[in-house]
Design an enzyme around this catalytic site. Structure first.
Site, PDB file in Angstrom:
ATOM      1  N   TYR A   8      -0.137  -2.609  -2.360  1.00 25.52           N
ATOM      2  CA  TYR A   8      -1.330  -1.784  -2.322  1.00 25.52           C
ATOM      3  C   TYR A   8      -2.343  -2.415  -1.373  1.00 25.52           C
ATOM      4  O   TYR A   8      -2.311  -3.616  -1.123  1.00 25.52           O
ATOM      5  CB  TYR A   8      -1.935  -1.649  -3.720  1.00 25.52           C
ATOM      6  N   SER A  56       7.650  -4.614  -6.351  1.00 26.69           N
ATOM      7  CA  SER A  56       6.257  -4.182  -6.355  1.00 26.69           C
ATOM      8  C   SER A  56       5.302  -5.362  -6.289  1.00 26.69           C
ATOM      9  O   SER A  56       5.630  -6.479  -6.712  1.00 26.69           O
ATOM     10  CB  SER A  56       5.986  -3.378  -7.631  1.00 26.69           C
ATOM     11  N   LYS A  61       4.420   5.121   1.566  1.00 25.26           N
ATOM     12  CA  LYS A  61       4.887   5.806   0.364  1.00 25.26           C
ATOM     13  C   LYS A  61       3.733   6.607  -0.232  1.00 25.26           C
ATOM     14  O   LYS A  61       2.674   6.048  -0.524  1.00 25.26           O
ATOM     15  CB  LYS A  61       5.402   4.785  -0.656  1.00 25.26           C
ATOM     16  N   THR A 118       1.936   1.698  -0.336  1.00 21.75           N
ATOM     17  CA  THR A 118       1.624   2.871  -1.150  1.00 21.75           C
ATOM     18  C   THR A 118       0.239   3.375  -0.778  1.00 21.75           C
ATOM     19  O   THR A 118      -0.734   2.629  -0.819  1.00 21.75           O
ATOM     20  CB  THR A 118       1.673   2.519  -2.649  1.00 21.75           C
ATOM     21  N   HIS A 121       4.077   9.943  -6.663  1.00 22.02           N
ATOM     22  CA  HIS A 121       4.067   8.822  -7.617  1.00 22.02           C
ATOM     23  C   HIS A 121       4.658   9.244  -8.956  1.00 22.02           C
ATOM     24  O   HIS A 121       4.210   8.807 -10.023  1.00 22.02           O
ATOM     25  CB  HIS A 121       2.642   8.297  -7.806  1.00 22.02           C
TER      26      HIS A 121
END
Length: 395
Positions: free
Chosen positions: A133, A110, A255, A159, A279
């Protein structure tokens, strides 16, 4: 006293993690948004679908390998990218990457990961995806993608369901944030688990290496909520993503896709995969479950990209049901995070091993020697509201 050897399923790992983690940290993993309706529904959705096994098919050997977004996986599950793993165990992503490598599957890192992309890529040869992100600072976005490319990451995962943070009320009650700004109740829960605190302070300091050159960890924007509200860009649109897909020029998935229209658009701009996800129930409470949307989206894209799903997966039978509806692979998050918190790398290895055993055993019981043997012919839905849509999708 409960031990790792006493863990045989998702709920066992959850119970052991709850015993070992301070309440605020356990609730960060465990909790969802608002009333946690979607959190509960993600797993219960699988209960409305029954498996129809075939018999006498000769299943002495089972091949559960799959290929997804150009990556060969020895089993059809992968470790979804999750944030802040250092808080759950001092080895964090190192433990998860090593366990995933042992089982021949993909792991994710991440943007809020606590070990660097470069270290993990250098230490492990199994496929690695990088979840990030979309930030207001476009230069930061380009720099993060270039860093992942230079590190040798195979799959880029953007995401798209987190342009703002979900309303996670458990975290608000305890004051969970990075750095910690605990309420009195939160501090008392930490005091009840002194072993965690000793472990935390006697190992390397907490870091966010993917972001530390760009984020002041001592400032307000470094709290979980502040990161989402102050640094991420809610104006992100399809043109922005199309530019990123072109710049990456490789395996790129979104995602957080949940509709057929968005899945088609992802294919149109050159994405090679989508992950159906809400999520884990942590963003929009009341949203539909990925499993309930799966057949609709698979039909909509017609092999133009690989469809995966996560959220709510707790059993090998859940995986088989998703594969039967057309998912190429299935991501797990809490399923390995509880195990990480419970026992570090041995915990994650055990969790993945148990899931692998379940999938192999269940495939044999289904009469399937390979994943491609699974299909909608071996499923029936009990919810009559779902049955017409399912029949239409199967025709």
């Amino acid at each position: 006293m409960m031990r790792l050897s006493d863990c045989h399923n998702f709920q066992d790992f959850r119970r052991l993690a709850k015993r070992r983690l301070p309440g605020p940290i356990f609730n960060y993993i465990d909790g969802g948004a608002d009333d946690e309706t979607t959190l509960r529904a993600n797993s219960s959705a699988f209960d409305q679908c029954d498996l129809l096994p075939s018999v006498l098919t000769g299943v002495s050997d089972v091949d559960m390998s799959v290929e997804v977004m150009g990556q060969k996986l020895d089993m059809p599950i992968y470790c979804s990218p999750t944030a802040l793993q250092r808080l759950f165990h001092h080895r964090g992503e190192r433990a998860v990457a090593a366990a995933a490598e042992k089982h021949g599957t993909m792991f994710g890192v991440s943007s809020l990961g606590t070990v660097s992309l470069e270290e993990l890529r250098q230490q492990h040869s199994n496929p690695q995806c990088y979840q990030f992100y979309f930030h207001r600072d476009r230069g930061l976005n380009r720099a993060m993608m270039q860093r992942a490319k230079d590190a040798g990451v195979e799959v880029m995962m953007l995401t798209v369901d987190s342009i703002t943070g979900g309303n996670r009320e458990r975290d608000k009650r305890t004051g969970f944030s990075i750095p910690f700004r605990l309420t009195l109740a939160g501090m008392l829960q930490f005091a009840m688990k002194p072993a965690w605190g000793i472990n935390y302070v006697t190992h390397e300091r907490f870091r966010l290496p993917q972001l530390e050159d760009h984020v002041d960890m001592g400032g307000g924007a470094s709290s979980i909520g502040g990161y989402f509200t102050e640094m991420l860009d809610p104006s992100m649109n399809w043109d922005d993503v199309a530019e990123m897909v072109a710049d990456w020029d490789g395996q790129f998935c979104l995602k957080g896709i949940m509709t057929t229209e968005d899945a088609r658009q992802a294919a149109a701009i050159g994405c090679t995969g989508v992950v159906l996800s809400n999520h884990g129930g942590r963003q929009l409470d009341g949203s539909r479950t990925p499993f309930d949307q799966l057949s609709e989206v698979v039909d909509a894209v017609e092999h133009r990209l690989d469809v995966m799903m996560d959220s709510g997966v707790q059993r090998g039978t859940h995986v088989l049901k998703a594969l039967s509806l057309g998912a190429k692979a299935v991501g797990i998050g809490r399923g390995y995070l509880y195990a990480l918190a419970a026992a570090g790398q041995p915990g994650v290895e055990r969790a993945l091993g148990l899931m692998r055993d379940e999938i192999e055993r269940d495939m044999k019981l289904m009469g399937a020697t390979k994943v491609s043997d699974l299909g909608r012919h071996n499923l029936r839905f009990r919810d009559h509201a779902e049955a017409p849509a399912f029949r239409m999708a199967a025709e």
